[in-house]
Design an enzyme around this catalytic site. Structure first.
Site, PDB file in Angstrom:
ATOM      1  N   GLY A  55       0.871  -1.183   0.000  1.00  0.00           N
ATOM      2  CA  GLY A  55       0.000   0.000   0.000  1.00  0.00           C
ATOM      3  C   GLY A  55       0.901   1.223   0.000  1.00  0.00           C
ATOM      4  O   GLY A  55       1.879   1.286   0.781  1.00  0.00           O
ATOM      5  N   ALA A  56       0.589   2.194  -0.866  1.00  0.00           N
ATOM      6  CA  ALA A  56       1.521   3.298  -1.108  1.00  0.00           C
ATOM      7  C   ALA A  56       1.964   4.047   0.158  1.00  0.00           C
ATOM      8  O   ALA A  56       3.176   4.171   0.409  1.00  0.00           O
ATOM      9  CB  ALA A  56       0.909   4.255  -2.137  1.00  0.00           C
ATOM     10  N   ARG A  94      10.003  -1.184  -5.096  1.00  0.00           N
ATOM     11  CA  ARG A  94       8.766  -1.202  -5.881  1.00  0.00           C
ATOM     12  C   ARG A  94       8.663   0.123  -6.649  1.00  0.00           C
ATOM     13  O   ARG A  94       8.825   1.188  -6.073  1.00  0.00           O
ATOM     14  CB  ARG A  94       7.536  -1.396  -4.974  1.00  0.00           C
ATOM     15  CG  ARG A  94       7.564  -2.742  -4.245  1.00  0.00           C
ATOM     16  CD  ARG A  94       6.216  -3.073  -3.640  1.00  0.00           C
ATOM     17  NE  ARG A  94       5.239  -3.466  -4.645  1.00  0.00           N
ATOM     18  CZ  ARG A  94       3.928  -3.593  -4.400  1.00  0.00           C
ATOM     19  NH1 ARG A  94       3.452  -3.323  -3.194  1.00  0.00           N
ATOM     20  NH2 ARG A  94       3.088  -3.980  -5.351  1.00  0.00           N
ATOM     21  N   GLN A 201      -5.726  -9.079  -2.040  1.00  0.00           N
ATOM     22  CA  GLN A 201      -5.697  -8.041  -0.992  1.00  0.00           C
ATOM     23  C   GLN A 201      -7.112  -7.713  -0.505  1.00  0.00           C
ATOM     24  O   GLN A 201      -7.299  -7.319   0.641  1.00  0.00           O
ATOM     25  CB  GLN A 201      -5.018  -6.763  -1.513  1.00  0.00           C
ATOM     26  CG  GLN A 201      -3.515  -6.845  -1.645  1.00  0.00           C
ATOM     27  CD  GLN A 201      -3.087  -7.287  -3.022  1.00  0.00           C
ATOM     28  OE1 GLN A 201      -3.823  -7.992  -3.722  1.00  0.00           O
ATOM     29  NE2 GLN A 201      -1.897  -6.899  -3.438  1.00  0.00           N
ATOM     30  N   ASP A 242      -1.716   4.429  -6.133  1.00  0.00           N
ATOM     31  CA  ASP A 242      -0.273   4.323  -5.879  1.00  0.00           C
ATOM     32  C   ASP A 242       0.475   5.533  -6.403  1.00  0.00           C
ATOM     33  O   ASP A 242       1.558   5.867  -5.928  1.00  0.00           O
ATOM     34  CB  ASP A 242       0.286   3.059  -6.516  1.00  0.00           C
ATOM     35  CG  ASP A 242       0.030   1.894  -5.592  1.00  0.00           C
ATOM     36  OD1 ASP A 242      -1.119   1.432  -5.535  1.00  0.00           O
ATOM     37  OD2 ASP A 242       0.974   1.500  -4.879  1.00  0.00           O
ATOM     38  N   ASN A 252      -3.518   2.365  -9.854  1.00  0.00           N
ATOM     39  CA  ASN A 252      -3.907   1.604  -8.665  1.00  0.00           C
ATOM     40  C   ASN A 252      -3.871   0.125  -9.047  1.00  0.00           C
ATOM     41  O   ASN A 252      -3.577  -0.238 -10.189  1.00  0.00           O
ATOM     42  CB  ASN A 252      -5.297   2.036  -8.175  1.00  0.00           C
ATOM     43  CG  ASN A 252      -5.616   1.481  -6.798  1.00  0.00           C
ATOM     44  OD1 ASN A 252      -4.803   1.595  -5.875  1.00  0.00           O
ATOM     45  ND2 ASN A 252      -6.766   0.854  -6.636  1.00  0.00           N
ATOM     46  N   LYS A 253      -4.167  -0.720  -8.096  1.00  0.00           N
ATOM     47  CA  LYS A 253      -4.094  -2.174  -8.275  1.00  0.00           C
ATOM     48  C   LYS A 253      -4.758  -2.624  -9.576  1.00  0.00           C
ATOM     49  O   LYS A 253      -5.824  -2.125  -9.933  1.00  0.00           O
ATOM     50  CB  LYS A 253      -4.754  -2.842  -7.062  1.00  0.00           C
ATOM     51  CG  LYS A 253      -4.781  -4.352  -7.050  1.00  0.00           C
ATOM     52  CD  LYS A 253      -3.443  -4.987  -7.272  1.00  0.00           C
ATOM     53  CE  LYS A 253      -2.371  -4.547  -6.304  1.00  0.00           C
ATOM     54  NZ  LYS A 253      -1.003  -4.943  -6.739  1.00  0.00           N
TER      55      LYS A 253
HETATM   56  O1  MRU Z   1       0.395  -4.227  -4.494  1.00  0.00           O
HETATM   57  P1  MRU Z   1      -0.191  -3.474  -3.328  1.00  0.00           P
HETATM   58  O2  MRU Z   1      -0.965  -4.342  -2.392  1.00  0.00           O
HETATM   59  O3  MRU Z   1       0.856  -2.643  -2.630  1.00  0.00           O
HETATM   60  O4  MRU Z   1      -1.220  -2.469  -3.982  1.00  0.00           O
HETATM   61  C1  MRU Z   1      -1.874  -1.551  -3.158  1.00  0.00           C
HETATM   62  C2  MRU Z   1      -2.888  -0.739  -3.851  1.00  0.00           C
HETATM   63  O5  MRU Z   1      -3.088  -0.846  -5.041  1.00  0.00           O
HETATM   64  C3  MRU Z   1      -3.610   0.286  -3.021  1.00  0.00           C
HETATM   65  O6  MRU Z   1      -4.912   0.487  -3.523  1.00  0.00           O
HETATM   66  C4  MRU Z   1      -2.857   1.625  -3.076  1.00  0.00           C
HETATM   67  O7  MRU Z   1      -1.510   1.451  -2.722  1.00  0.00           O
HETATM   68  C5  MRU Z   1      -3.461   2.626  -2.175  1.00  0.00           C
HETATM   69  S1  MRU Z   1      -3.136   2.272  -0.496  1.00  0.00           S
HETATM   70  C6  MRU Z   1      -3.841   3.418   0.503  1.00  0.00           C
END
Ligand code: MRU
Length: 352
Positions: A55-56, A94, A201, A242, A252-253
């Site tokens: 998560g960012a 990342r 997730q 992100d 985003n994801k």
């Molecule tokens: O690969 P991840 O689990 O780090 O991806 C996270 C996401 O896509 C979240 O939606 C994003 O980081 C926002 S977190 C507040």
């Protein structure tokens, strides 16, 4: 209605006693709540890479503490070299979440301001800064939650993708923070939680948070979103990000773009909740956002078991980009930004 304990979920902690970073290992949730003890920068970098912390904003805060961890045992003679190496190691973990670069750059400013005081004093200043960053992230998310909750109407059924909750931040969450605030204000009907293939997730983490917060939810497969919307069962979408480009395009994801296209088709407002640390004025549009490509195995196997022929190679984009025209608003700690985003983003970033 019982008041949920919003501070209960805090995935990042610093141990003064053990002089190390503690991270809740999210790869083991929801079955086990195990804390990783990170004493070396390699521990922090590995935890970020394998998504023990993800998560960012959570990646940004972990990296801030990672800079402190990396200076452990350094001497006055070699601590600048150590800082550079630590920053490089963390920066390479990342590529998409801009909060990582943001935190490392802020950390360097703190380092440069105190480098002439020697390693111990400089490390103490970095630790103080990292702790402050952590608590400010929670505060930012609460404010963002209040700003976003006003968009809800009583009984709204909201869909979210991936996990943009307390686990993805220092606490409270971005998209889930908005949902939690709407719930607290009595405006929320129910949450649709996308399971979020391939690493689940949504199923593992967002559902876990919903349970902890006592928020009514139903888990759905990612491919159910069209069916739900075509039946009129979704009133709005709120997701995290992100990286938001200067023109409002938002990474985003993987699967978020699909949700946004479907929302547009069905007239469902699609919101992105993201703090200003996730907005990157140096990335002009979504086309320039670096998209992480992860291991093929994450797709060809499920729960540790191979599900496709041994020879199968998967394409595993970890993120996608939603173009700004599909976004009804970007919920930030300084208000809900609207199109034209170049302008509203510029204004938001210029505010104190
Ligand atoms: O690969 P991840 O689990 O780090 O991806 C996270 C996401 O896509 C979240 O939606 C994003 O980081 C926002 S977190 C507040």
């Amino acid at each position: 209605m019982s008041t949920p304990e919003f501070h209960a979920i805090a995935p990042i902690s610093w141990s003064d006693e053990h002089d190390c970073l503690l991270l809740l290992d999210q790869t083991l949730l929801p079955d086990e709540e195990t804390w990783l003890h990170c004493r070396q920068v390699e521990d922090v970098a590995a935890a970020i890479k394998r998504l023990s912390v993800r998560g960012a904003p959570a990646i940004g805060v972990s990296a801030a503490y990672g800079l402190v961890v990396g200076l452990h045992g350094a001497s006055d003679d070699d601590f600048r070299r150590r800082f550079d190496e630590t920053s490089e190691t963390l920066g390479a973990t990342r590529p998409t979440a801009v909060n990582l670069r943001w935190a490392l750059e802020k950390g360097r400013e703190v380092f440069e301001a105190h480098a002439d005081e020697g390693v111990e004093a400089c490390r103490a200043k970095l630790l103080e800064w990292a702790k402050d960053l952590q608590s400010r992230d929670v505060q930012t998310n609460r404010t963002m939650g209040d700003n976003g909750a006003h968009l809800f109407q009583e009984g709204d059924r909201v869909l979210t993708h991936c996990n943009a909750g307390a686990l993805a931040t220092a606490g409270y969450g971005t998209a889930v923070g908005v949902i939690a605030s709407a719930f607290r204000e009595g405006r929320l009907g129910q949450v649709w939680v996308d399971e979020t293939r391939p690493l689940l997730q949504g199923a593992r983490l967002t559902a876990w948070e919903m349970e902890k917060l006592g928020i009514p939810y139903r888990l759905v497969t990612d491919s159910s979103v069209g069916a739900l919307m075509s039946r009129g069962l979704v009133d709005r979408v709120v997701v995290g990000a992100d990286r938001v480009a200067a023109n409002g395009d938002a990474a985003n994801k993987i699967g978020t773009y699909t949700v946004a296209v479907l929302a547009n088709r069905h007239g469902v407002p699609f919101y992105v909740a993201a703090p200003r640390s996730t907005i990157d004025p140096r990335t002009p549009t979504g086309n320039e956002i670096p998209i992480e490509i992860r291991d093929s195995d994450e797709v060809t196997a499920f729960g540790g078991h191979r599900v496709s022929p041994r020879e199968t190679e998967a394409m595993n984009f970890a993120f996608d980009v939603t173009p700004n025209e599909l976004i009804a608003g970007i919920i930030t700690e300084v208000g809900v930004l609207e199109a034209p985003y170049e302008e509203s983003i510029r204004r938001a970033l210029a505010m104190d």
